[in-house]
Write a protein that holds these residues in place. Structure first.
Motif, PDB file in Angstrom:
ATOM      1  N   LEU A  41       0.947  -1.120   0.076  1.00 46.54           N
ATOM      2  CA  LEU A  41       0.262  -0.061   0.043  1.00 46.54           C
ATOM      3  C   LEU A  41       1.018   1.187  -0.031  1.00 46.54           C
ATOM      4  CD1 LEU A  41      -2.703  -1.587   2.282  1.00 46.54           C
ATOM      5  CD2 LEU A  41      -3.282  -0.394   0.265  1.00 46.54           C
TER       6      LEU A  41
ATOM      7  N   LEU B 229      -2.731  -3.922  -7.289  1.00 49.11           N
ATOM      8  CA  LEU B 229      -2.358  -4.545  -5.902  1.00 49.11           C
ATOM      9  C   LEU B 229      -3.244  -5.819  -5.653  1.00 49.11           C
ATOM     10  CD1 LEU B 229      -2.616  -1.126  -3.796  1.00 49.11           C
ATOM     11  CD2 LEU B 229      -0.644  -2.236  -4.014  1.00 49.11           C
TER      12      LEU B 229
ATOM     13  N   TYR C 172      -5.652   5.550   2.396  1.00 55.96           N
ATOM     14  CA  TYR C 172      -6.119   4.613   1.527  1.00 55.96           C
ATOM     15  C   TYR C 172      -7.037   4.892   0.217  1.00 55.96           C
ATOM     16  CZ  TYR C 172      -3.872   1.590   4.501  1.00 55.96           C
ATOM     17  OH  TYR C 172      -2.645   1.051   5.352  1.00 55.96           O
TER      18      TYR C 172
ATOM     19  N   ALA D  45      -7.241  -3.032  -7.222  1.00 52.58           N
ATOM     20  CA  ALA D  45      -6.905  -3.840  -5.939  1.00 52.58           C
ATOM     21  C   ALA D  45      -7.639  -4.931  -5.645  1.00 52.58           C
ATOM     22  CB  ALA D  45      -6.844  -2.730  -4.703  1.00 52.58           C
TER      23      ALA D  45
ATOM     24  N   ILE E  34     -10.658   0.967   0.189  1.00 58.51           N
ATOM     25  CA  ILE E  34      -9.967   1.311  -1.216  1.00 58.51           C
ATOM     26  C   ILE E  34     -10.976   1.458  -2.333  1.00 58.51           C
ATOM     27  CG2 ILE E  34      -8.366   0.353  -2.813  1.00 58.51           C
ATOM     28  CD1 ILE E  34      -6.863  -1.094  -0.701  1.00 58.51           C
TER      29      ILE E  34
ATOM     30  N   ALA F  29     -12.006  -1.671  -4.633  1.00 59.06           N
ATOM     31  CA  ALA F  29     -11.387  -2.892  -4.363  1.00 59.06           C
ATOM     32  C   ALA F  29     -12.203  -3.956  -4.405  1.00 59.06           C
ATOM     33  CB  ALA F  29     -10.693  -2.740  -3.017  1.00 59.06           C
TER      34      ALA F  29
END
Length: 335
Positions: free
Chosen positions: A147, A160, A259, A266, A290, A293
């Motif tokens: 991160l 990610l 974040y 992600a 996030i 995500a």
């Protein structure tokens, strides 16, 4: 642990000195044997103040993925869990020994405990290698590092993968630490114990530590050798491990509010049965923090999902890579 400390404290000075001397000699033997058994397994990359060790696999022209290991580990941990599988699927896989672990220098000393410092060094190494943007996989402690890379060095990160990540603020305590890490709260004590009784004690409890991190799955009997787990027994790595773990609470408190600024794809993936890093306290709120995500929770899987669910983790990474590639290809047309 408390009993051991009390026992040491109660020893006469002469006896305590003898214990430390014997421990220092045992540490020299352990360090020599471990270093000989597990030499560097890949090329080094120069960074400011030292060098970082890597293990690499896969085609040089494949989509790059960077693997970052958690506490008490080294580059072999993620490489042997999922790295070889990803290489077989055409990825260029680069696994780093984090600073102070495996064969990487502890560049910046105690300051390297901060994920932001380690991210700077990893980013510098990737720039030197001409790598990036890359998918960055971070397991456990290295979730915070992955991160930090995305936040501070976005040009190096295309996506990610946060596996059983430690990333959200937590109480100022680390209740699940193996007892021998708690020996090193004060730097002078840490330095002394890591070079005397620390490695012999850690060697004794290494099998139990491996069992704990695989729970509820049985430990993979091949894991200690595959992951070169004994590299953690060397004094410098024991000290780095303690520094990283004790410094993480403060680092997360500073990092977590950022974040929402992450804009790369992600994947947050964790085991629902993880007793070390509980998904309800880390993975679930992190996925909410996030933007965009995707959260994947694996029923019945514990902390070592890169081994216990290696095929599933590999598939999820391949899916993320395909999605990221498609999005990047479509972006110019959209503009």
């Amino acid at each position: 642990m408390l009993g051991v400390l009390l026992t040491l404290a109660a020893l006469p000075v002469a006896v305590l000195s003898l214990v430390l001397i014997v421990g220092a000699l045992a540490t020299l033997v352990i360090t020599s044997r471990v270093s000989a058994a597990y030499p560097p397994a890949g090329p080094f990359v120069a960074v400011t103040g030292g060098r970082l060790a890597t293990i690499q696999d896969g085609p040089a022209d494949g989509p790059p993925i960077v693997l970052l290991h958690g506490a008490s580990a080294n580059a072999s941990d993620p490489m042997e869990g999922i790295g070889r599988r990803l290489a077989a699927r055409g990825f260029r896989v680069i696994a780093f020994d984090r600073p102070g672990f495996g064969w990487s220098d502890r560049v910046a000393g105690g300051e390297a405990a901060a994920p932001t410092v380690q991210a700077r060094l990893i980013a510098e190494a990737l720039a030197t290698m001409g790598v990036g943007p890359a998918i960055v996989f971070g397991h456990s402690w290295a979730g915070s590092l992955a991160l930090a890379l995305a936040l501070d060095h976005p040009e190096r990160v295309s996506a990610l993968v946060l596996a059983a990540p430690v990333a959200m603020p937590m109480p100022d305590r680390l209740p699940d630490l193996p007892w021998y890490w708690r020996l090193a709260i004060q730097p002078p004590v840490a330095w002394l114990l890591s070079r005397t009784v620390g490695p012999p004690l850690a060697q004794r409890f290494l099998p139990e530590a491996a069992r704990r991190v695989f729970t509820p799955q049985p430990e993979d009997p091949a894991y200690p050798e595959l992951a070169r787990a004994a590299l953690v027994l060397r004094p410098g790595t024991l000290l780095a491990n303690v520094q990283d773990l004790l410094g993480l609470t403060k680092a997360l408190a500073a990092q977590a509010p950022r974040y929402g600024a992450i804009r790369v794809p992600a994947l947050v993936i964790a085991g629902e049965a993880d007793p070390i890093v509980r998904s309800a306290e880390q993975a679930v709120p992190l996925a909410r923090a996030i933007p965009g995500a995707r959260l994947v929770l694996l029923p019945g899987i514990g902390h070592m999902l890169q081994y216990a669910a290696a095929d599933r983790v590999t598939e999820e990474i391949a899916r993320l890579s395909a999605g990221s590639t498609n999005a990047a290809t479509a972006a110019p047309a959209a503009r």
